[in-house]
Motif scaffolding. Structure first.
Motif, PDB file in Angstrom:
ATOM      1  N   MET A   1     -50.116   7.234 -31.478  1.00 19.57           N
ATOM      2  CA  MET A   1     -50.673   7.444 -32.810  1.00 19.57           C
ATOM      3  C   MET A   1     -49.765   8.318 -33.668  1.00 19.57           C
ATOM      4  O   MET A   1     -49.736   8.193 -34.894  1.00 19.57           O
ATOM      5  CB  MET A   1     -52.059   8.089 -32.698  1.00 19.57           C
ATOM      6  CG  MET A   1     -53.094   7.226 -31.979  1.00 19.57           C
ATOM      7  SD  MET A   1     -53.291   5.583 -32.727  1.00 19.57           S
ATOM      8  CE  MET A   1     -53.950   6.031 -34.323  1.00 19.57           C
ATOM      9  N   GLN A   2     -48.986   9.183 -33.032  1.00 21.52           N
ATOM     10  CA  GLN A   2     -48.077  10.044 -33.777  1.00 21.52           C
ATOM     11  C   GLN A   2     -46.807   9.310 -34.211  1.00 21.52           C
ATOM     12  O   GLN A   2     -46.249   9.596 -35.256  1.00 21.52           O
ATOM     13  CB  GLN A   2     -47.689  11.271 -32.924  1.00 21.52           C
ATOM     14  CG  GLN A   2     -48.862  12.195 -32.613  1.00 21.52           C
ATOM     15  CD  GLN A   2     -48.487  13.268 -31.607  1.00 21.52           C
ATOM     16  OE1 GLN A   2     -47.320  13.425 -31.248  1.00 21.52           O
ATOM     17  NE2 GLN A   2     -49.479  14.004 -31.125  1.00 21.52           N
ATOM     18  N   ARG A   3     -46.336   8.371 -33.374  1.00 25.54           N
ATOM     19  CA  ARG A   3     -45.056   7.718 -33.649  1.00 25.54           C
ATOM     20  C   ARG A   3     -45.173   6.204 -33.457  1.00 25.54           C
ATOM     21  O   ARG A   3     -44.473   5.618 -32.633  1.00 25.54           O
ATOM     22  CB  ARG A   3     -43.981   8.289 -32.726  1.00 25.54           C
ATOM     23  CG  ARG A   3     -43.901   9.808 -32.761  1.00 25.54           C
ATOM     24  CD  ARG A   3     -43.057  10.349 -31.631  1.00 25.54           C
ATOM     25  NE  ARG A   3     -41.692   9.865 -31.710  1.00 25.54           N
ATOM     26  CZ  ARG A   3     -40.769  10.147 -30.782  1.00 25.54           C
ATOM     27  NH1 ARG A   3     -41.086  10.875 -29.744  1.00 25.54           N
ATOM     28  NH2 ARG A   3     -39.549   9.673 -30.900  1.00 25.54           N
TER      29      ARG A   3
ATOM     30  N   ASP B   1     -52.233   9.351 -27.730  1.00 27.38           N
ATOM     31  CA  ASP B   1     -51.968  10.362 -28.755  1.00 27.38           C
ATOM     32  C   ASP B   1     -50.527  10.248 -29.262  1.00 27.38           C
ATOM     33  O   ASP B   1     -50.278  10.336 -30.476  1.00 27.38           O
ATOM     34  CB  ASP B   1     -52.210  11.763 -28.189  1.00 27.38           C
ATOM     35  CG  ASP B   1     -53.688  12.016 -27.920  1.00 27.38           C
ATOM     36  OD1 ASP B   1     -54.530  11.269 -28.466  1.00 27.38           O
ATOM     37  OD2 ASP B   1     -54.000  12.937 -27.142  1.00 27.38           O
ATOM     38  N   LEU B   2     -49.584  10.056 -28.332  1.00 28.29           N
ATOM     39  CA  LEU B   2     -48.188   9.925 -28.735  1.00 28.29           C
ATOM     40  C   LEU B   2     -47.964   8.654 -29.539  1.00 28.29           C
ATOM     41  O   LEU B   2     -47.205   8.646 -30.521  1.00 28.29           O
ATOM     42  CB  LEU B   2     -47.294   9.929 -27.495  1.00 28.29           C
ATOM     43  CG  LEU B   2     -45.786   9.894 -27.750  1.00 28.29           C
ATOM     44  CD1 LEU B   2     -45.361  11.089 -28.593  1.00 28.29           C
ATOM     45  CD2 LEU B   2     -45.019   9.874 -26.438  1.00 28.29           C
TER      46      LEU B   2
ATOM     47  N   ASP C   1     -39.977   7.664 -38.399  1.00 24.83           N
ATOM     48  CA  ASP C   1     -41.359   8.048 -38.680  1.00 24.83           C
ATOM     49  C   ASP C   1     -41.418   9.313 -39.513  1.00 24.83           C
ATOM     50  O   ASP C   1     -42.431   9.929 -39.662  1.00 24.83           O
ATOM     51  CB  ASP C   1     -42.114   8.252 -37.358  1.00 24.83           C
ATOM     52  CG  ASP C   1     -42.286   6.938 -36.595  1.00 24.83           C
ATOM     53  OD1 ASP C   1     -42.199   5.878 -37.255  1.00 24.83           O
ATOM     54  OD2 ASP C   1     -42.468   6.981 -35.373  1.00 24.83           O
TER      55      ASP C   1
ATOM     56  N   ASP D   1     -52.843  10.977 -23.270  1.00 28.92           N
ATOM     57  CA  ASP D   1     -51.627  11.537 -23.863  1.00 28.92           C
ATOM     58  C   ASP D   1     -50.751  10.439 -24.454  1.00 28.92           C
ATOM     59  O   ASP D   1     -50.128  10.615 -25.506  1.00 28.92           O
ATOM     60  CB  ASP D   1     -50.849  12.316 -22.805  1.00 28.92           C
ATOM     61  CG  ASP D   1     -51.617  13.537 -22.318  1.00 28.92           C
ATOM     62  OD1 ASP D   1     -52.525  13.978 -23.047  1.00 28.92           O
ATOM     63  OD2 ASP D   1     -51.318  14.021 -21.219  1.00 28.92           O
TER      64      ASP D   1
END
Length: 409
Positions: A133-135, A130-131, A409, A127
């Protein structure tokens, strides 16, 4: 030969039935697979009343568990209270923590390892990845701010106040130890960006194995020799290894970890409070002598404060206050200038301003001969949490929504 007859349920629709719009009526149909009358209790469907009772029981158990988890979470959020009360006890009766102090620095290392293990139990690295990679920009900016703003101010403040060698090294060491789980609780109180806060804590904690010894060697090396390799090995042992072990246990034994997980934050904050107050109690003699010096003079409150701040303990308290204030203020301004939204600004400010004082205490006690090196991190555990909690409750009263602001972002 077993007796059997066949049932095929047919549902009749009604529009005005008081209890249930669907009524089930059973008619005999001969050419359907038959169900024996003499079935075992396991093969028969449970009566509706029994099913309802079981569902209600499950709901009751879930609600009870939820209430317990809320209570434990609320108790864990009282970390500043535990540290403050422990600090008062350490002043009034330092021998209270003698059983823990006498076993140091090994007891300090084990305590910090347990705190980091508790943190690891709550982490799922998938998790977090994943976070990230998002921000990525928000997280990289926040971590860079943690390892630049505070170390710079730690060095500058120690120079401006003319701290002794031991206190200067202790303040610089504290400024190079970002992270700590208390910042996540304060970010939640302040209505900040909690996911960003958690990821920043994890990244800065893992990065401490290299950056904390390196920065300490560069900045504090002007005062005394600092063995960066030994600091790095200690950080790896008491911080990174327990975090990774906790994460592994979560994936390998999910059921057992799920049972213990609600207790982990509370045990971690209690252990952290014990660690900080124990080191504080070791040096409480200097605090008492400073206060006695101030109280012995019949002067105005202003001169009383000046007398205390001119003492060794007063200078340490002042330096820690200035360090954390600079971290909170400059961290927020930097995030605002970078174009982050208000919740992100608050998270960055809190993460920059709040340090891992427990790590500072352990490294100071394990690698420096003077016990005074551990005093700034120990004092920080009290002052930092009071300042952070006060800021968090202030921000809780201020709406963080800013529709016109744009995220980085």
């Amino acid at each position: 030969m077993s007796l059997a007859f066949c049932l095929n349920p047919i549902t009749l629709q009604t529009k005005h039935h008081h209890h249930n719009p669907r009524i089930q009526t059973h008619f005999l149909k001969p050419k359907i697979p038959c169900i024996p009358i003499f079935q075992t209790k396991h093969s028969l469907p449970r009566p509706r009343i029994l099913r309802a009772h079981e569902e209600n029981s499950a709901v009751s158990v879930t609600e009870a568990n939820s209430r317990w988890e809320n209570v434990l979470s609320s108790l864990a959020s009282l970390y500043p209270v535990y540290v403050t009360v422990g600090g008062v006890v350490a002043c009034l009766k330092p021998s209270t923590f003698a059983w823990f102090v006498d076993k140091g620095p090994a007891s300090y290392s084990y305590a910090l390892g347990f705190i980091m293990l508790s943190m690891g139990l709550t982490l799922e690295f998938k998790d977090l990845v994943d976070l990230f990679m998002q921000r990525p920009l928000s997280i990289i900016f926040g971590c860079a701010a943690q390892y630049t703003i505070m170390p710079a101010f730690g060095f500058v403040i120690s120079r401006l106040l003319g701290l002794s060698t031991s206190f200067s090294v202790g303040l610089i060491l504290l400024s190079c130890c970002p992270g700590g789980t208390a910042s996540n609780v304060v970010t939640l109180i302040a209505q900040g960006d909690v996911p960003l806060s958690i990821v920043m804590t994890v990244c800065s904690t893992l990065g401490a194995v290299l950056l904390t010894p390196l920065l300490t060697m560069v900045l504090a090396g002007t005062y005394i020799h600092v063995d960066a390799l030994k600091l790095s090995i200690s950080t790896l042992q008491v911080v990174v290894a327990p975090v990774l072990l906790g994460s592994y246990l979560q994936s390998a034994f999910p059921r057992a970890v799920k049972t213990a997980l609600p207790f982990a934050p509370l045990l971690a904050v209690l252990t952290s409070s014990l660690l900080a107050c124990s080191v504080f109690s070791e040096n409480v003699g200097r605090l008492k002598s400073s206060m006695a010096l101030s109280l012995s003079t019949d002067v105005s409150p202003l001169l009383y404060a000046r007398t205390f701040l001119s003492s060794e303990m007063g200078v340490v308290v002042l330096s820690v206050l200035l360090l954390h204030f600079a971290g909170f203020f400059v961290g927020y301004i930097a995030a605002a200038l970078a174009g982050f939204k208000e919740p992100e600004r608050r998270a960055v400010s809190i993460e920059v301003g709040m340090q891992n004082s427990s790590l500072g205490v352990v490294l100071a006690a394990s690698h420096f001969s003077s016990p005074m090196v551990a005093l700034p991190p120990a004092v920080s555990a009290v002052i930092m949490n009071i300042m952070g909690s006060s800021l968090g409750f202030f921000w809780r009263c201020v709406d963080p929504s800013e529709p016109e602001a744009s995220s980085k972002d």
